[in-house]
Scaffold this motif. Structure first.
Motif, PDB file in Angstrom:
ATOM      1  N   ASP A 172      39.491 -25.316  50.262  1.00  0.00           N
ATOM      2  CA  ASP A 172      38.073 -25.508  49.946  1.00  0.00           C
ATOM      3  C   ASP A 172      37.589 -26.898  50.368  1.00  0.00           C
ATOM      4  N   ILE A 173      38.313 -27.510  51.324  1.00  0.00           N
ATOM      5  CA  ILE A 173      37.929 -28.837  51.788  1.00  0.00           C
ATOM      6  C   ILE A 173      36.616 -28.744  52.555  1.00  0.00           C
ATOM      7  N   PRO A 174      35.843 -29.823  52.578  1.00  0.00           N
ATOM      8  CA  PRO A 174      34.556 -29.803  53.296  1.00  0.00           C
ATOM      9  C   PRO A 174      34.735 -29.442  54.768  1.00  0.00           C
ATOM     10  N   ILE A 175      33.689 -28.884  55.324  1.00  0.00           N
ATOM     11  CA  ILE A 175      33.757 -28.418  56.712  1.00  0.00           C
ATOM     12  C   ILE A 175      33.996 -29.566  57.681  1.00  0.00           C
ATOM     13  N   TYR A 176      33.462 -30.748  57.387  1.00  0.00           N
ATOM     14  CA  TYR A 176      33.691 -31.872  58.296  1.00  0.00           C
ATOM     15  C   TYR A 176      35.170 -32.254  58.326  1.00  0.00           C
ATOM     16  N   GLN A 177      35.868 -32.080  57.180  1.00  0.00           N
ATOM     17  CA  GLN A 177      37.310 -32.347  57.153  1.00  0.00           C
ATOM     18  C   GLN A 177      38.081 -31.282  57.924  1.00  0.00           C
ATOM     19  N   ILE A 181      42.659 -22.389  70.200  1.00  0.00           N
ATOM     20  CA  ILE A 181      43.659 -22.760  69.200  1.00  0.00           C
ATOM     21  C   ILE A 181      43.002 -23.513  68.046  1.00  0.00           C
ATOM     22  N   ARG A 182      42.134 -24.454  68.372  1.00  0.00           N
ATOM     23  CA  ARG A 182      41.489 -25.262  67.341  1.00  0.00           C
ATOM     24  C   ARG A 182      40.564 -24.423  66.460  1.00  0.00           C
ATOM     25  N   VAL A 183      39.816 -23.516  67.052  1.00  0.00           N
ATOM     26  CA  VAL A 183      38.933 -22.656  66.266  1.00  0.00           C
ATOM     27  C   VAL A 183      39.765 -21.739  65.369  1.00  0.00           C
ATOM     28  N   GLN A 184      40.860 -21.219  65.885  1.00  0.00           N
ATOM     29  CA  GLN A 184      41.737 -20.372  65.086  1.00  0.00           C
ATOM     30  C   GLN A 184      42.287 -21.130  63.878  1.00  0.00           C
ATOM     31  N   LYS A 185      42.701 -22.386  64.109  1.00  0.00           N
ATOM     32  CA  LYS A 185      43.215 -23.211  63.011  1.00  0.00           C
ATOM     33  C   LYS A 185      42.116 -23.534  62.004  1.00  0.00           C
ATOM     34  N   SER A 186      40.910 -23.745  62.510  1.00  0.00           N
ATOM     35  CA  SER A 186      39.804 -24.038  61.588  1.00  0.00           C
ATOM     36  C   SER A 186      39.500 -22.821  60.724  1.00  0.00           C
ATOM     37  N   CYS A 187      39.624 -21.632  61.287  1.00  0.00           N
ATOM     38  CA  CYS A 187      39.415 -20.408  60.504  1.00  0.00           C
ATOM     39  C   CYS A 187      40.447 -20.309  59.377  1.00  0.00           C
ATOM     40  N   GLU A 188      41.683 -20.639  59.693  1.00  0.00           N
ATOM     41  CA  GLU A 188      42.737 -20.601  58.684  1.00  0.00           C
ATOM     42  C   GLU A 188      42.455 -21.591  57.559  1.00  0.00           C
ATOM     43  N   LEU A 189      41.975 -22.780  57.912  1.00  0.00           N
ATOM     44  CA  LEU A 189      41.664 -23.795  56.898  1.00  0.00           C
ATOM     45  C   LEU A 189      40.459 -23.388  56.061  1.00  0.00           C
ATOM     46  N   ASN A 213      37.714 -32.292  61.486  1.00  0.00           N
ATOM     47  CA  ASN A 213      38.554 -33.456  61.776  1.00  0.00           C
ATOM     48  C   ASN A 213      40.013 -33.064  61.902  1.00  0.00           C
ATOM     49  N   GLN A 214      40.479 -32.176  61.028  1.00  0.00           N
ATOM     50  CA  GLN A 214      41.892 -31.806  61.020  1.00  0.00           C
ATOM     51  C   GLN A 214      42.310 -30.997  62.244  1.00  0.00           C
ATOM     52  N   VAL A 215      41.364 -30.282  62.847  1.00  0.00           N
ATOM     53  CA  VAL A 215      41.717 -29.511  64.043  1.00  0.00           C
ATOM     54  C   VAL A 215      41.447 -30.287  65.332  1.00  0.00           C
ATOM     55  N   GLY A 216      40.888 -31.514  65.197  1.00  0.00           N
ATOM     56  CA  GLY A 216      40.742 -32.349  66.391  1.00  0.00           C
ATOM     57  C   GLY A 216      39.329 -32.681  66.808  1.00  0.00           C
ATOM     58  N   TYR A 217      38.325 -32.355  65.971  1.00  0.00           N
ATOM     59  CA  TYR A 217      36.945 -32.634  66.349  1.00  0.00           C
ATOM     60  C   TYR A 217      36.286 -33.612  65.366  1.00  0.00           C
ATOM     61  N   LEU A 218      35.718 -34.683  65.899  1.00  0.00           N
ATOM     62  CA  LEU A 218      34.985 -35.646  65.089  1.00  0.00           C
ATOM     63  C   LEU A 218      33.480 -35.441  65.214  1.00  0.00           C
ATOM     64  N   ASP A 219      33.075 -34.821  66.287  1.00  0.00           N
ATOM     65  CA  ASP A 219      31.652 -34.551  66.537  1.00  0.00           C
ATOM     66  C   ASP A 219      31.281 -33.234  65.849  1.00  0.00           C
ATOM     67  N   MET A 220      30.606 -33.323  64.711  1.00  0.00           N
ATOM     68  CA  MET A 220      30.287 -32.128  63.931  1.00  0.00           C
ATOM     69  C   MET A 220      29.310 -31.198  64.662  1.00  0.00           C
ATOM     70  N   LYS A 221      28.376 -31.771  65.390  1.00  0.00           N
ATOM     71  CA  LYS A 221      27.416 -30.946  66.125  1.00  0.00           C
ATOM     72  C   LYS A 221      28.142 -30.089  67.161  1.00  0.00           C
ATOM     73  N   PHE A 222      29.094 -30.709  67.859  1.00  0.00           N
ATOM     74  CA  PHE A 222      29.861 -29.969  68.862  1.00  0.00           C
ATOM     75  C   PHE A 222      30.728 -28.907  68.190  1.00  0.00           C
ATOM     76  N   PHE A 223      31.366 -29.266  67.071  1.00  0.00           N
ATOM     77  CA  PHE A 223      32.234 -28.318  66.366  1.00  0.00           C
ATOM     78  C   PHE A 223      31.446 -27.095  65.908  1.00  0.00           C
ATOM     79  N   HIS A 224      30.286 -27.306  65.308  1.00  0.00           N
ATOM     80  CA  HIS A 224      29.451 -26.189  64.844  1.00  0.00           C
ATOM     81  C   HIS A 224      29.058 -25.285  66.011  1.00  0.00           C
TER      82      HIS A 224
END
Length: 287
Positions: free
Chosen positions: A248-253, A235-243, A256-267
């Motif tokens: 054009d917000i930064p990838i770290y945002q 669900i979170r990855v799907q929402k991140s794809c939509e964003l 954050n908006q889909v629920g991940y603060l750890d950028m290494k884990f998100f990537h």
């Protein structure tokens, strides 16, 4: 602090003693966990509160039914000390030995057989059911009445009623097409979707729907063919794809908006799910 209970009143018969008892309890806010040497079937018949079992606290309400094997510390407590917050529980305690001649009626390898006959080998620490139509309430109430009156032949009725309850509970557990189960799963999935950006856990979702963690995870896996964690990640990855596509917000945002603060884990997660990095995905979609 635990209270160990090793004895209870036995029902006498011509052949000796049948170890089974029925009681109705109005639980107190200060009740301590008990370690019983008997299998317990308990049914909440009035009020709401919590089941404190081992190190877990599970919200309970009218209709919640639990089968708890011997040796598992637990107790029920109302929400508060106030008298208008009563919590009444029917409890049937029995020794599995009285059911030795009925074991063949339950499917071999079923959770019911394991929890009653082989609690030390059972992966589930307890079983939870919901008596939404008061079917089991009426059965337990009749057992309780028989136990109090002790008319001729009541011993046989107690044991046969206990077997009937176990068989019906096992039947309900095996009926994956039960509308109640389907409706509950639809509610759970909607809840997860609405709260996917929050730091929700299996325990929190299970408690919100009055389920034990183990029962919730089995039910969720059977319905969605994925674990809770896998489903939430999807669900979170799907929402991140939509964003990534619509903003054009930064990838770290985005993360954050889909629920991940750890950028290494998100990537790492995004690449695992989508095969490319978030920036590559955005670039490809903008062409």
């Amino acid at each position: 602090m635990f209270e160990k209970i090793e004895h209870m009143n036995e029902v006498s018969s011509d052949e000796g003693h049948i170890t089974i008892s029925l009681n109705s309890y109005e639980k107190a806010f200060t009740d301590v966990q008990q370690i019983l040497e008997f299998t317990s079937i308990s049914l909440v018949v009035e009020g709401s509160g919590h089941l404190h079992i081992e190190d877990q606290v599970i919200p309970v309400k009218h209709g919640d039914m639990f089968i708890i094997p011997s040796g598992i510390p637990h107790t029920y407590r109302p929400h508060s000390r106030r008298q208008d917050h009563a919590l009444v529980v029917y409890k049937c305690l029995f020794n599995a030995e009285i059911l030795r001649d009925w074991k063949a009626l339950l499917p071999v390898g079923s959770k019911m057989v394991e929890i009653v006959y082989k609690p030390d080998k059972c992966t589930d620490r307890w079983l939870h059911y919901e008596d939404r139509h008061n079917i089991f309430f009426e059965m337990v109430q009749k057992m309780y009445s028989e136990y109090l009156k002790r008319y001729t032949g009541y011993e046989a009725l107690l044991v046969s009623s206990l077997v009937q309850i176990l068989v019906m509970l096992q039947r309900a557990a095996m009926n994956s097409e039960n509308p109640t189960t389907i409706n509950k799963m639809e509610e759970i999935i909607q809840f997860i979707k609405c709260n996917s950006t929050q730091n929700i856990t299996v325990q929190e979702v299970a408690e919100n729907f009055y389920l034990s963690s183990s029962h919730f995870q089995r039910l969720f896996k059977r319905t969605t063919d994925s674990t809770f964690t896998q489903y939430l990640q999807n669900i979170r990855v799907q929402k991140s794809c939509e964003l990534l596509i619509s903003t054009d917000i930064p990838i770290y945002q985005v993360a954050n908006q889909v629920g991940y603060l750890d950028m290494k884990f998100f990537h790492a997660l995004f690449r695992k799910k989508m095969g490319i990095t978030p920036s590559q995905y955005r670039k490809n979609q903008s062409r």
